[in-house]
Motif scaffolding. Structure first.
Motif, PDB file in Angstrom:
ATOM      1  N   ALA A 192      -8.408  25.811 -26.088  1.00  0.00           N
ATOM      2  CA  ALA A 192      -9.705  25.608 -25.444  1.00  0.00           C
ATOM      3  C   ALA A 192      -9.549  24.895 -24.100  1.00  0.00           C
ATOM      4  O   ALA A 192     -10.166  25.278 -23.108  1.00  0.00           O
ATOM      5  N   ALA A 193      -8.679  23.867 -24.089  1.00  0.00           N
ATOM      6  CA  ALA A 193      -8.627  23.005 -22.902  1.00  0.00           C
ATOM      7  C   ALA A 193      -7.757  23.553 -21.772  1.00  0.00           C
ATOM      8  O   ALA A 193      -8.019  23.317 -20.603  1.00  0.00           O
ATOM      9  N   ASP A 194      -6.722  24.282 -22.145  1.00  0.00           N
ATOM     10  CA  ASP A 194      -5.655  24.527 -21.179  1.00  0.00           C
ATOM     11  C   ASP A 194      -5.440  26.025 -21.014  1.00  0.00           C
ATOM     12  O   ASP A 194      -4.381  26.556 -21.309  1.00  0.00           O
ATOM     13  N   ALA A 195      -6.459  26.697 -20.528  1.00  0.00           N
ATOM     14  CA  ALA A 195      -6.402  28.150 -20.455  1.00  0.00           C
ATOM     15  C   ALA A 195      -5.345  28.656 -19.478  1.00  0.00           C
ATOM     16  O   ALA A 195      -4.927  29.801 -19.543  1.00  0.00           O
ATOM     17  N   ASP A 196      -4.891  27.763 -18.591  1.00  0.00           N
ATOM     18  CA  ASP A 196      -3.922  28.199 -17.579  1.00  0.00           C
ATOM     19  C   ASP A 196      -2.475  28.104 -18.043  1.00  0.00           C
ATOM     20  O   ASP A 196      -1.572  28.424 -17.278  1.00  0.00           O
ATOM     21  N   PHE A 197      -2.268  27.660 -19.276  1.00  0.00           N
ATOM     22  CA  PHE A 197      -0.905  27.404 -19.733  1.00  0.00           C
ATOM     23  C   PHE A 197       0.033  28.579 -19.464  1.00  0.00           C
ATOM     24  O   PHE A 197       1.111  28.424 -18.898  1.00  0.00           O
ATOM     25  N   ALA A 198      -0.441  29.771 -19.836  1.00  0.00           N
ATOM     26  CA  ALA A 198       0.421  30.953 -19.702  1.00  0.00           C
ATOM     27  C   ALA A 198       0.760  31.229 -18.239  1.00  0.00           C
ATOM     28  O   ALA A 198       1.780  31.861 -17.940  1.00  0.00           O
ATOM     29  N   ARG A 224       0.131  27.447 -29.344  1.00  0.00           N
ATOM     30  CA  ARG A 224      -0.863  26.458 -28.930  1.00  0.00           C
ATOM     31  C   ARG A 224      -1.851  26.218 -30.062  1.00  0.00           C
ATOM     32  O   ARG A 224      -2.231  27.154 -30.767  1.00  0.00           O
ATOM     33  N   ASN A 225      -2.227  24.959 -30.227  1.00  0.00           N
ATOM     34  CA  ASN A 225      -3.237  24.678 -31.247  1.00  0.00           C
ATOM     35  C   ASN A 225      -4.622  24.937 -30.658  1.00  0.00           C
ATOM     36  O   ASN A 225      -4.766  25.201 -29.466  1.00  0.00           O
ATOM     37  N   ALA A 226      -5.624  24.836 -31.515  1.00  0.00           N
ATOM     38  CA  ALA A 226      -6.985  25.222 -31.103  1.00  0.00           C
ATOM     39  C   ALA A 226      -7.461  24.424 -29.886  1.00  0.00           C
ATOM     40  O   ALA A 226      -8.036  24.974 -28.945  1.00  0.00           O
ATOM     41  N   GLU A 227      -7.148  23.130 -29.946  1.00  0.00           N
ATOM     42  CA  GLU A 227      -7.565  22.245 -28.855  1.00  0.00           C
ATOM     43  C   GLU A 227      -6.954  22.681 -27.524  1.00  0.00           C
ATOM     44  O   GLU A 227      -7.623  22.756 -26.497  1.00  0.00           O
ATOM     45  N   GLU A 228      -5.653  22.973 -27.585  1.00  0.00           N
ATOM     46  CA  GLU A 228      -4.960  23.375 -26.359  1.00  0.00           C
ATOM     47  C   GLU A 228      -5.474  24.711 -25.842  1.00  0.00           C
ATOM     48  O   GLU A 228      -5.571  24.918 -24.629  1.00  0.00           O
TER      49      GLU A 228
END
Ligand code: ATP
Length: 317
Positions: A20-26, A14-18
């Motif tokens: 920060a924005a998408d903490a639930d990805f995992a 994940r890039n820095a933006e992701e």
């Protein structure tokens, strides 16, 4: 080749933006590399599981990705079969990173194209074998030569006898060493950027296609020649000296597919809609062909788009 179609999934970091924005990805995406599975969690109760031939995590190196995804294809091309490596995914998922990185500053970053050519050049015999390439882009059902961009409506020709697909209008350049190959990739990439700026499109709306042709002189006698010499009663050594060398042709095609993102139909009109339709046409007809190949179906519906017509003789075999 063990099976006609192999599918690998690669997750990029994940890039820095992701981050920060998408903490639930995992919580949503879980890779299970040992099981070769990817699990998509819809909510606390439901998830979908997908199986792949290979599951490559965000820690997978470029070297490993090449070895599991492309090396077996390159090896079969060197043995005389045609083979294709394609990258599919939304814009920004790492298709170009995986296929096209040159690794100028860091050789560990070299992508599939560069590693494939290194293996090909290392295996051939320069005195008798030749490697040549064409580099194209397919946009709105038109094929443009990335090595000579004024040439932007190249026809696909199929030999009715052999079924071989060729592009007689495309520039073909012989590759003698890795440096000249890298230069060609750079030229093609620069032309791709320039052509897309002119058309006011993102590069990810076109398919980029690298075609590598390998011609090898086959050593040793084929069965046909043995029976020929027996029939004629000549000694085989005499036949050997008279006979032209047998050339075996094969082709490696590397395709960086247009971004697979769904275009919001209600928001697209005019040019954007036409573009979306043409991308959808080629990706959906590609999907149908891949399904047919995976099911070993006798009929592979290649006629529906230029992309699949172009790949017809490169789907393996
Ligand atoms: N495995 C990876 N490790 C580190 N960075 C990566 C990886 N994969 C992709 N990236 C980075 O993510 C960004 C997007 O990657 P890339 O341009 O390859 O995507 P793409 O799918 O080709 O997009 P497009 O369809 O727009 O061309 C780039 O900045 C790239 O360097």
């Amino acid at each position: 080749v063990s099976s006609r179609v192999r599918v690998a999934v690669r997750l990029r970091p994940r890039n820095a933006e992701e981050q920060a924005a998408d903490a639930d990805f995992a919580d949503c995406v879980e890779l299970q590399p040992e099981l070769k599975r990817l699990k998509l969690r819809k909510n606390n109760w439901e998830s979908d599981t997908f199986e792949f031939d290979e599951v490559l995590t965000e820690f997978s190196s470029q070297k490993r990705v090449y070895e599991v995804v492309a090396k077996p294809v390159v090896e079969s091309v060197l043995e005389g079969y045609n083979g294709t490596v394609m990258a599919y995914g939304q814009t920004g998922t790492g298709k170009t990173f995986t296929l096209g990185r040159l690794g100028d500053e860091d050789t560990a970053a070299r992508g599939i194209m560069v590693r494939a050519m290194e293996d090909i050049l290392a295996d051939i015999t320069p005195e008798t074998d030749t490697v040549s390439l064409s580099y194209l882009q397919l946009y709105m059902e038109m094929i443009q030569d990335l090595l000579d961009p004024v040439n932007d409506n190249i026809a696909i020709v199929e030999d009715p006898r052999t079924g071989d697909v060729s592009l007689p209008g495309a520039t073909v350049v012989e590759v003698r060493d890795q440096k000249s190959f890298m230069d060609l990739l750079r030229i093609g990439e620069a032309h791709r950027v320039a052509a897309n700026t002119k058309l006011n499109t993102e590069s990810s709306r076109s398919h980029a296609i690298l075609m590598v042709n390998v011609r090898r002189a086959v050593k040793g006698r084929s069965e046909m020649n043995v029976s020929m010499s027996a029939e004629n009663g000549h000694s085989s050594s005499m036949m050997d000296s008279l006979r032209p060398p047998i050339v075996r042709k094969s082709k490696l095609v590397v395709v960086d597919l247009a971004g697979s993102e769904r275009i919001d139909k209600s928001g697209s009109e005019g040019h954007t809609l036409e573009e979306a339709k043409s991308i959808n046409l080629s990706l959906s007809s590609l999907g149908k062909c891949i399904n047919a190949l995976a099911e070993s179906s006798a009929h592979v519906p290649v006629r529906d788009s230029k992309l699949t017509r172009l790949l017809k003789d490169s789907f393996g075999g």
